[in-house]
Structure formats: structure tokens, C-alpha cells
Design a protein around this motif. Sequence first.
Motif, PDB file in Angstrom:
ATOM      1  N   ALA A 162       0.984  -1.315  -0.080  1.00 15.28           N
ATOM      2  CA  ALA A 162       0.000  -0.038   0.194  1.00 15.28           C
ATOM      3  C   ALA A 162       0.746   1.073   0.306  1.00 15.28           C
ATOM      4  CB  ALA A 162      -1.034  -0.366   1.223  1.00 15.28           C
TER       5      ALA A 162
ATOM      6  N   THR B 183      -4.904  -4.666  -0.331  1.00 15.35           N
ATOM      7  CA  THR B 183      -6.764  -4.669  -0.203  1.00 15.35           C
ATOM      8  C   THR B 183      -7.042  -6.271  -0.016  1.00 15.35           C
ATOM      9  OG1 THR B 183      -7.661  -2.802  -0.764  1.00 15.35           O
ATOM     10  CG2 THR B 183      -9.079  -4.261  -0.865  1.00 15.35           C
ATOM     11  N   GLU B 184      -6.187  -7.586  -0.949  1.00 14.94           N
ATOM     12  CA  GLU B 184      -6.921  -8.220  -0.979  1.00 14.94           C
ATOM     13  C   GLU B 184      -6.414  -9.107  -0.104  1.00 14.94           C
ATOM     14  OE1 GLU B 184      -5.874 -12.280  -4.420  1.00 14.94           O
ATOM     15  OE2 GLU B 184      -5.822 -10.087  -5.265  1.00 14.94           O
TER      16      GLU B 184
ATOM     17  N   THR C  89      -7.821  -9.216   2.686  1.00 16.16           N
ATOM     18  CA  THR C  89      -9.338  -9.870   3.417  1.00 16.16           C
ATOM     19  C   THR C  89      -9.467 -10.665   3.130  1.00 16.16           C
ATOM     20  OG1 THR C  89     -10.114  -7.892   1.971  1.00 16.16           O
ATOM     21  CG2 THR C  89     -11.521 -10.012   1.788  1.00 16.16           C
TER      22      THR C  89
ATOM     23  N   ARG D 280     -10.289  -1.213   9.069  1.00 10.19           N
ATOM     24  CA  ARG D 280     -10.628  -3.098   9.274  1.00 10.19           C
ATOM     25  C   ARG D 280     -10.818  -3.188  10.586  1.00 10.19           C
ATOM     26  NH1 ARG D 280     -10.191  -5.270   3.961  1.00 10.19           N
ATOM     27  NH2 ARG D 280     -10.268  -3.549   2.503  1.00 10.19           N
TER      28      ARG D 280
ATOM     29  N   ILE E 243      -6.742   1.747   2.573  1.00  7.27           N
ATOM     30  CA  ILE E 243      -6.961   0.175   2.811  1.00  7.27           C
ATOM     31  C   ILE E 243      -7.697  -0.340   3.703  1.00  7.27           C
ATOM     32  CG2 ILE E 243      -5.146  -0.174   0.636  1.00  7.27           C
ATOM     33  CD1 ILE E 243      -3.412  -1.284   2.896  1.00  7.27           C
TER      34      ILE E 243
END
Length: 531
Positions: A306, A350-351, A354, A366, A401
Motif C-alpha cells: 500500500a 486490500t486482497e 481481506t 478494518r 485500505i
Amino acid sequence: MRHLVPSAAAVAFLIAGCGAGDAAGSSAQAGGTLTVAVTSDPQCLDPQQAGSSDAITVNRQFVDSLTDHDPDTGKLGGWLATSWEADPKATSFTFHLREGATFSDGTPVDAQAVKDNFDGLVKLGAKAVQAATYLSGYRESVVVDPRTVRVEFAKPNAQFLEATSTTSLGLVAKSSLAQPAADRCANGVVGSGPFLLEQYTRNQQVVQRRRDGYAWSPARITNRGAAYLDRLVFKIVPEANVRVGLLESGQADAVLGVGPQDTDRVKRAGLVISARPNPGLVYGINVNRSRPLVADGAVPRAIQRAVDRRQVVDTILSPDYHPATSVLSAPTLGYVDLGGKLSADPAAATEILTTAGWVPGADGMRVRNGQRLSLVVRYYTPDSGLAQSSLELIQQQLKKIGVDVVLKPTPVAQAIQTFKDGDYDLIWGNASAADPDILRNYFTVQGLNAVRLTAGPLQDALYAQAGEGDPARRAQQVALAQQLLLDDGWAIPVYEPTTVVGLSAKVRGVRFDAASRLQFIDVQRAGKGGK
């Protein structure tokens, strides 16, 4: 025993950085005083205990080392030692000393002096933090004859030979070794260098004068005799804009720590900017993996993707700076270009989050198992403001993010205790050193252990390179360590540290050494008699 040689890019950086301030031309003459504005009080006038960049620059002028790291070639050359041998296991190093070198009190720089210094450094212990790491495993120094000394270690110490070129292992006279450590810091030491301490007024200035009869500069130094200048005056000026003002008005001939916001100002005034990347650890974020939010490495790996390093450099810094392409900067021995792993990719970040179970909460930050992803970042003050500005921009990048970052400034005086306490998720910083063993010193339990490293491949690689006498095999371990630090989420490099100096156009011959510290034995000023 050969040494790791920097890449072609690193050599290019080195060559570009040397010979700062050659603009004065043939009109420059010997004599006079050079005034240098530095950012902070050195605190300690003993090179073996000094730690800050300004302190090392001040101390370098009156202390010499056994060897000299040539910033043009990346190779070691002679200084107080003319030649040396190292056994293949890196446990024994024999130095042959030059004839005629003396400390400023007239005592010889001989084999006994070398032994006394290394024995004394071990006794200093934690007071000589950097030197202690260089002498890890030290057993004894043996006086073979007045001009030959053998330094022995109980275990391999691959970085020791390179360390003999540093100010931290600079040699001081027996009269200084006999003084209490605190007195050496306050009153200075007797060295064998081209300048002598004349006056130290805390938080105001350090005055040094030329040592007559000095005649043993490293081969790369043009001046083979005593310094050209009569005096050096280091003025302590913490405010960046005031330092630049002194340069503009002619009250200073050189200023250290020229900030990105002031480089154009310096150039517009017809003054000279000289810059060189510093070897060692780049500026970046290191991860305390003992903390629960970052322990599994997923969050650090997401942060790695990021962070937009180019945006940090373009927004906060100047063209003199470069985005990091590894945890080591390009001029460092053993540097490997890993820039391909450090391109900004918020979608990939982000992936990662997650997949690790971190989902956006009500405020966009998050959450996992009811716990908000909020991380404490420590950084040190005072500084030029670059740390805070860089981290504030990174804070914005990470917010996108869903990572919340809490910035906590910490006084420099509390740095060591902060590392010991480990009261942080992330910590910002860098460390200058020409040898890649700085990785072991910073990341393992033998050093600061900023990341709370435990047993595993990274620790194995860091310890293996420290004891590897073969340069090619050592380079492989150093390369592996750099890869693991990035891939496993221990370190998040951001930009390469850079020494940026402003100089009067009348000054010629300011030199960067391999650690990007300034040396002044070659310096002359334009105009009869100098200033």
C-alpha cells in the motif's frame, strides 16, 4: 580476503557524491577558518562513544582509523595500517602499521596502541554501542612486534575488517583511554587526526584547529600533509531555515541537513548543493512481530504493497532522494535491487487483508474478530521534520485500505529504551553503515531486535553472513536476508537516507567518506588567507 563490491549503480552514486564543493577553482588558498552549521550538539566528543551523524562528523576530523573505505571504488585502502591479512574463517586479522604516525600528544600509533584501544572498547561495553557490535566475539589483540598487531575473535566476524574504517573504531591515545567515559565525552580525546579540539561550548559550537605535522592521510585524499585550514568551527544550529540563512549571509561556509524545502532556496542564492545517499538501512517502517495485530505477517505485507514510495519522495522530499529498492541503500556492500517487490499496489494490499479476515468496519477501518486494525507507530524527534511529514502521508495512504495509524513522536534520548520496551507495533528509522552486518545488528537478538525476531530462516541468514569468510557465499546470505525481510513482512522500506549539504561557492575540497560523513583536510577557501 576480498570484500563485497557495490553494484554498478552504487558505484555511480559514490562517484557522483565525492569532491563536493570543488567550485572555488584555482584561486583557493590555504589558511583561514571554515564555519560549518550542524543540526545538533554532538553530545560526546569521543568517537568511540558518539552515535549521532553530527557527532560522527565532528569527531572524524581528529581521529584516524586503521583502514579507509574508498567511496569511489567501494574498496578498503590503507590509513594507519598499510596492509593486512585475514584468515579464511574471519577469526584472525593481522595489521601492519605505518611508520611515523603519532597521536597529537606525541605518542606513537603502534601495535600496543591498537591493542589498548580494542581492549578498552570492550570494557566500554554499552557506552560504545556501535563499536561493541563491530567487536562481537573479540578475544584479544596480540602485539607481534611494534608495527604488527593480530586481532583475534572467538567466532567468525566477517564485518570486522570493514569496521576498522569507521569512526567508531578510530584510535585514541593511551592518555584518553585512561579517562572515565563521561570525561572523554565532555572534554574530547587525543587522536591522530588532522585537527585538534580547541574549544567545546555545549549547544553552541565546537572549535578545532589544524594539527601541524600531520602527514598520513588515506591515499584517496589529495592533500598529503597538514590540513589547509587553520580552524574548523562547527556551530550548533537546530533550525533548518536559520542554518540556510547563515549560508546565504556568508556567516557559514557549509551547512548540514539542508531540507528538501530549502534546496531551491540555496541554489537560487548562487550556492552549491552536494548530496550523497548514505549506506546502511534505508528509512522505513519496521514491524514488532510480537504484537498481535501484526504477528502473522499479513498486515505488514499489505502495508508493504500500500505504501507509495514514489509519492513520498515526490511530495515530501526532493530530487536528491530516491525511493527505497531494498532494506539496504544502494551504496551499501551487498545491496540487492528488490524494487520490483516494492511497487505500490493498493488492490493487492486490500486482497491480502481481506484474505486474512480483515473486513471494513462502520468507519471504513478494518476489523477482525471484533478488533479494530489500529497500529501505533513510533518515530524520533527532533529531526528535520521529514519523519513526521513522511509518516503523515503514509498514514493517509494506509487509511485508504482501512488501516488506522497512530503516530507517536519519541525523543531521540529515549530511543534505546523504546527498543527495549517494544511498546510499538511499527517503528520508523534508519541506521548508517557501509557493511551489511547492520542488518544483524538491527534485527536480531544480538542487536536492537527492533522486530522481535525469533528462530527461523531470516535469523539463520543474518547469523550466517556475519560468520562467512568467503565473500561470494556471504553475499548470498546477505541477499537472502534482504528478500526475507521484505517477503515475510519484517521491514517496510520507504526511501534512501541522503546527506544533503549546502556550500559556499568559495569552498573547494569538501569530501564525503564512504559513510557520507564530511572530511575537511582537503578544504580551501577562495581568497587570500581564507575567511
